[in-house]
Write an enzyme that holds these catalytic residues in place. Structure first.
Site, short mmCIF file in Angstrom:
data_model
loop_
_atom_site.label_atom_id
_atom_site.label_comp_id
_atom_site.label_asym_id
_atom_site.label_seq_id
_atom_site.Cartn_x
_atom_site.Cartn_y
_atom_site.Cartn_z
N ASN A 196 0.83 -1.27 -0.06
CA ASN A 196 -0.14 0.03 0.30
C ASN A 196 0.33 0.97 0.07
O ASN A 196 1.13 1.98 -1.12
CB ASN A 196 -1.04 -0.53 1.13
CG ASN A 196 -2.48 0.56 0.96
OD1 ASN A 196 -2.21 1.82 0.44
ND2 ASN A 196 -3.28 0.81 1.82
N ASP A 197 1.45 1.38 0.90
CA ASP A 197 1.99 3.35 0.64
C ASP A 197 3.36 2.85 0.38
O ASP A 197 3.78 3.99 0.09
CB ASP A 197 2.59 3.12 2.94
CG ASP A 197 1.43 3.09 3.65
OD1 ASP A 197 0.79 3.97 3.48
OD2 ASP A 197 2.00 3.25 4.57
N VAL A 198 3.65 1.47 -0.15
CA VAL A 198 5.52 1.77 -1.26
C VAL A 198 5.28 2.26 -2.46
O VAL A 198 5.88 2.25 -3.24
CB VAL A 198 6.05 0.34 -0.30
CG1 VAL A 198 6.22 0.35 1.20
CG2 VAL A 198 5.64 -0.57 -1.32
N SER A 212 -0.14 2.76 7.69
CA SER A 212 -0.03 3.81 8.07
C SER A 212 -1.64 5.44 7.97
O SER A 212 -1.55 6.07 8.55
CB SER A 212 1.11 4.96 6.92
OG SER A 212 0.11 4.74 5.26
#
Lengths: 101, 473
Positions: free
Chosen positions: B398-400, B439
């Site tokens: 997701n965040d990456v 996050s």
């Protein structure tokens, strides 16, 4: 061991640790963290010495817990690192065999 | 007697010397995939030598207790270490690391209590030098923080603690606890008022500090935190090594302390966050501001359509994340990729440095499934290739892959290097639900025109894709 010699050991060991890990590919970061986790399991010898010199029941109790925890650190750290690196070995062999690009 | 003492002492010193050398050589060998496996064997041999000769330490008593503790600790750790699934490795490392920190704190406690109390035979309290007592105190606080902090990290990753505890004034409280521990530790170290009550309060405060420091830190930051506590335990061991005048502990502890610090920095850098930022500001704190910038709708897709898309693609890049680890999907994913490779599709795996819960976490899982090294690429290698990829398959990451990190200055992850999955012609995201990532930040990638969402457990989705690719003929 005098204080200044101990300081020299501390400095040289710090540089050694830095050098050893600075050339490590990302792929090995987790096993290496696990491996260094195993290495500080050497606290076991210190815990054994502390318990070996304990006299009062309080000292013995804390010392016992210390040795118990330290043995867990050393043995657990070894087992999980070994398991991880075991996979890396076989996977490397497979990669060499297939050699696909 | 004197000769026996001398030769025993020499044997112990030489053995510790050999142990220190084996540790360093072992770590060195662990830093290359070819020699890595022999590295842990070397280090293990060093540990065995050191442990065995320590039984011969002059003046030791309590042998039955020592033996019982060594056996009990070893059996428990052996059993749990053999049983744990590869996906649960991060929390096991956190747990074993915490145990080491606890052991270092226990050594400090034994020394400090002995100093603060009259001897067992009714004699005066034992005096330690100022340097020795100070180092015992410093090692004690670091070890205790690492112990309770690692326990919390374990609880979070294991799912025992589900929420992050945050309230205003939390940092002030942590600073207060730290100050309290330092003052008490200072009094104990200076032996101005080294009563057992002070020693106890000092350790209780240090343990509480580890808990309150770790509780507010989000799961996405756990790799950095575990690495930090690993380095801290190393330092604590080195300091207690000074106290006990034990060169093996000083060298091994310091090597781990510096190596762990470097590793922590590398990880924090990969996330474009400073260490202070990880420790002192919760990731979720600013997430609310960033959600408004994402527009568009999530577009779902069926596995059958994805299967056809991939079967007739030239090039597929797979981006695994923590979702793959949770679903244990690495074997199915590799099975799927082998099918594609047999059809002539070029398949690559793109690994973000902080994908998963530890650096290299994804590499370990893919290695377990049998994915060859040369198919796995890191961020710098692969980012230019997304332009030429027909499909980017995002599995529980997701965040990456969140392009917001490139564009939105108000986002907490702004500036973090990401995988440019959005540059691929088609982006397929396998995801369990519609929620935001660990996050708590909305992912702009999911709303792009070329993105389709394949909802479901990663393992189940991979199985469906395998069927779909086979059906594509």
């Amino acid at each position: 061991m005098t204080g200044i010699v101990a300081l020299y050991i501390f400095m040289l060991a710090a540089f050694t640790g830095y050098e050893v890990i600075s050339r490590v590919p990302v792929i090995l970061h987790t096993p290496l963290m696990s491996g260094s986790n195993f290495v500080h399991g050497i606290v076991l010898v210190g815990a054994m010495v502390a318990l070996g010199a304990a006299h009062t029941p309080l000292e013995k109790t804390i010392g016992f817990i210390g040795v118990l925890l330290a043995a867990g650190n050393a043995v657990g750290g070894y087992v999980v690192t070994e398991r991880m690196l075991e996979m890396f070995k076989s996977s490397g062999a497979r990669a060499a065999k297939k050699g696909s690009h | 007697m004197g000769v026996d003492f001398l030769s025993r002492d020499l044997l112990i010193q030489v053995s510790y010397f050999v142990t220190a050398a084996l540790f360093i050589l072992g770590l060195k060998r662990m830093s290359s995939p070819v020699t890595a496996r022999s590295g842990i064997l070397w280090a293990g041999a060093g540990m065995l030598v050191a442990t065995v000769v320590t039984f011969a330490y002059p003046g030791m008593t309590n042998y039955p207790l020592i033996g019982a503790a060594v056996i009990a600790g070893s059996v428990l750790a052996w059993w749990s270490g053999k049983r744990v699934a590869m996906t649960d490795m991060p929390q096991m490392i956190a747990l074993y690391n915490g145990m080491g920190g606890g052991a270092a704190a226990a050594i400090a406690a034994v020394e400090l209590y002995r100093m603060s109390m009259p001897g067992a035979e009714g004699g005066a309290a034992e005096q330690l030098g100022l340097a020795t007592s100070s180092l015992a105190v410093v090692g004690g606080i670091i070890g205790a923080v690492s112990f309770s902090g690692s326990a919390i990290a374990f609880g979070k990753l294991q799912g025992l603690i589900n929420r992050s505890f945050r309230f205003s004034g939390q940092q002030a409280l942590n600073v207060l606890i730290l100050m309290g521990a330092i003052v008490l530790g200072g009094l104990v170290a200076l032996q101005l008022n080294a009563s057992p009550v002070f020693v106890t309060s000092f350790f209780v405060l240090a343990l509480i500090l580890g808990i309150t420091m770790t509780l507010p830190i989000g799961g996405a930051d756990m790799p950095v935190v575990i690495s930090l506590y690993n380095a801290l335990t190393g330092l604590a061991v080195a300091f207690e090594g000074f106290v006990l005048n034990n060169a093996a502990m000083i060298i091994a502890g310091t090597v781990v302390g510096s190596a762990g610090t470097l590793l922590t920095q590398l990880m924090a850098k990969a996330m474009n966050r400073s260490l202070g930022n990880v420790l002192f500001s919760g990731f979720g704190d600013t997430a609310g501001a960033a959600t408004g910038t994402v527009t568009g709708a999530l577009k779902p897709i069926e596995a059958a359509d994805v299967g056809v898309m991939m079967a007739f693609a030239q090039k597929v890049i797979v981006v695994p994340g923590y979702g793959m680890a949770v679903a244990q999907a690495q074997h199915k994913i590799w099975e799927l990729c082998q099918l594609l490779i047999d059809r002539g599709v070029t398949v690559r795996f793109a690994i973000h440095p902080v994908a998963g819960r530890m650096p290299g976490h994804m590499n370990v899982l893919l290695a377990e499934a049998g994915v060859p090294y040369d198919l796995i690429a890191d961020l710098d290698e692969i980012n230019a290739e997304f332009d030429t990829a027909d499909v980017a398959l995002i599995i529980g990451a997701n965040d990456v892959v969140n392009p917001v990190a490139r564009t939105d200055k108000s986002s907490p992850i702004y500036g973090m290097p990401i995988l440019n999955a959005d540059k691929a012609k088609n982006v397929i995201v396998i995801k369990r639900g519609k929620g935001a990532g660990f996050s708590g930040i909305e992912n702009g990638l999911f709303y792009l025109d070329n993105t389709r969402m394949l909802y479901g457990d990663a393992q189940k989705a991979a199985a469906e894709l395998i069927q779909a690719v086979k059906a594509a003929g």
